[in-house]
Write an enzyme that holds these catalytic residues in place. Sequence first.
Site, short mmCIF file in Angstrom:
data_model
loop_
_atom_site.label_atom_id
_atom_site.label_comp_id
_atom_site.label_asym_id
_atom_site.label_seq_id
_atom_site.Cartn_x
_atom_site.Cartn_y
_atom_site.Cartn_z
N SER A 26 0.86 -1.20 0.00
CA SER A 26 0.00 0.00 0.00
C SER A 26 0.88 1.23 0.00
CB SER A 26 -0.90 0.00 1.24
OG SER A 26 -1.38 1.31 1.45
N HIS A 75 -1.24 -1.39 -4.26
CA HIS A 75 -2.50 -1.06 -3.59
C HIS A 75 -2.57 0.45 -3.36
CE1 HIS A 75 -5.98 -2.02 -0.98
NE2 HIS A 75 -5.53 -1.05 -0.20
N ASP A 80 -4.84 3.58 -1.87
CA ASP A 80 -5.92 3.92 -0.94
C ASP A 80 -6.47 5.31 -1.26
OD1 ASP A 80 -6.00 1.63 0.89
OD2 ASP A 80 -3.93 2.20 1.28
N MET A 102 -9.14 8.08 -0.29
CA MET A 102 -9.96 8.49 0.87
C MET A 102 -10.49 9.90 0.64
SD MET A 102 -7.58 7.17 4.00
CE MET A 102 -6.71 5.61 3.93
N HIS A 124 -8.44 0.90 -3.88
CA HIS A 124 -9.35 0.71 -2.74
C HIS A 124 -10.06 2.04 -2.49
CE1 HIS A 124 -9.48 -0.14 1.92
NE2 HIS A 124 -10.69 -0.05 1.40
N MET A 181 -12.27 4.36 -0.59
CA MET A 181 -12.91 4.63 0.71
C MET A 181 -13.60 5.98 0.59
SD MET A 181 -9.78 3.23 3.05
CE MET A 181 -8.67 3.26 1.65
N MET A 193 -11.38 -5.88 5.56
CA MET A 193 -10.58 -4.94 6.35
C MET A 193 -10.26 -5.55 7.71
SD MET A 193 -10.08 -2.43 4.37
CE MET A 193 -9.10 -1.48 5.54
N ASP A 248 -6.56 -6.42 4.37
CA ASP A 248 -5.93 -5.10 4.40
C ASP A 248 -6.01 -4.50 5.81
OD1 ASP A 248 -4.97 -2.57 3.81
OD2 ASP A 248 -6.67 -1.97 2.57
O1 LIG Z 1 -6.84 0.75 3.49
C1 LIG Z 1 -5.97 1.08 4.26
C2 LIG Z 1 -6.30 1.93 5.44
O2 LIG Z 1 -7.61 2.29 5.42
C3 LIG Z 1 -4.54 0.68 4.01
O3 LIG Z 1 -4.47 -0.09 2.81
C4 LIG Z 1 -3.93 -0.09 5.16
O4 LIG Z 1 -4.12 0.52 6.36
C5 LIG Z 1 -2.46 -0.41 4.93
O5 LIG Z 1 -1.66 0.08 5.93
P1 LIG Z 1 -0.99 -0.83 7.08
O6 LIG Z 1 -0.47 -2.07 6.40
O7 LIG Z 1 0.09 0.06 7.62
O8 LIG Z 1 -2.08 -1.14 8.08
CO LIG Z 2 -6.42 -0.22 1.57
#
Ligand SMILES: O=C(CO)[C@H](O)[C@H](O)COP(=O)(O)O
Ligand SMILES: [Co+2]
Length: 216
Positions: free
Chosen positions: A7, A32, A34, A36, A65, A67, A136, A174
Site C-alpha cells: 500500500s 494497492h 488507498d 480516501m 481501494h 474509501m 478490512m 488489508d
Molecule cells: O486501506 C488502508 C487503510 O484504510 C490501508 O491499505 C492499510 O491501512 C495499509 O496500511 P498498514 O499495512 O500500515 O495497516
Molecule cells: Co487499503
Amino acid sequence: MVKVAPSILSANFAKLGEEIRDVEQGGADYIHIDVMDGHFVPNMTIGPLVIEAIRPITKLPLDVHLMIEHPDHYISAFAKAGADYLSVHVEACPHLHRTVHFIKECGVKAGVVLNPHTPISMIEHIIDDVDLVLLMTVNPGFGGQKFIHSVLPKIQRVAQLAKERNLSIEIEVDGGVNAETARLCIEAGANVLVAGSAIYGEIDRAAAIRAIRGKK
Ligand SMILES: O=C(CO)[C@H](O)[C@H](O)COP(=O)(O)O
Ligand SMILES: [Co+2]
C-alpha cells in the site's frame, strides 16, 4: 499462490515513482492505492490524477481501494486513469449490484470491501459477480494500525463460500498485516495480502515482501 500488494499510503509521496519501482523490483504482485475522501473515512489521500501519473511507471496491476461516499460518481474517472481493480465498500453502496456491474462495464475488475464489523451475509448475493473480496482487518482511514484478529473467521467464511460456489476470486486482507498476521490470514484462506507500514517502513522492501509471503 500468495500475492503481496504494498500500500503506497505508507510510501514517501515526494518520491512516489521510486517507491513504486522499489516494491516492483522487490517482488510485489499488485500496487494497492488507498483513495480516501474525508467523508467515508476521516482522512484524505489521492484521486484519479495521481493514478494516471502512476500508470505508466509500473507494469503491476493497480489495485484501487475506494474509501469514498458515492463511488458511482467517480468509477469511470478511476477506470480511465488506469485502475485494474476497483473495490468499493459495501457500507458506501446502497445499490451494490448496480455499482459492481458498472465497474465491470468500465472494463475494470470489481471488488467489494467489508469493514471489520460488517457481516459476510452482506455479500452473499453479490459474491458470484465479483473478482475480489477485500476484508478490512483495521477500521479504514489510516495506515499503521493494529490487526483486528476477530476478522479471521470472516476470511474462513469467504474462502468456504468461494469453494462451495466454485468461484475463482481473490480473497484480500488489508490493515495491520505483517509477517506474523499474514501467516494467520493465509491459514484462514486469504491469497492477497495488503501491507503498507510493514513494507514501506523497512529499508529492504524485497525482504519485507518475502517475509509477508511466508518465504525467507
Ligand atoms: O486501506 C488502508 C487503510 O484504510 C490501508 O491499505 C492499510 O491501512 C495499509 O496500511 P498498514 O499495512 O500500515 O495497516
Ligand atoms: Co487499503
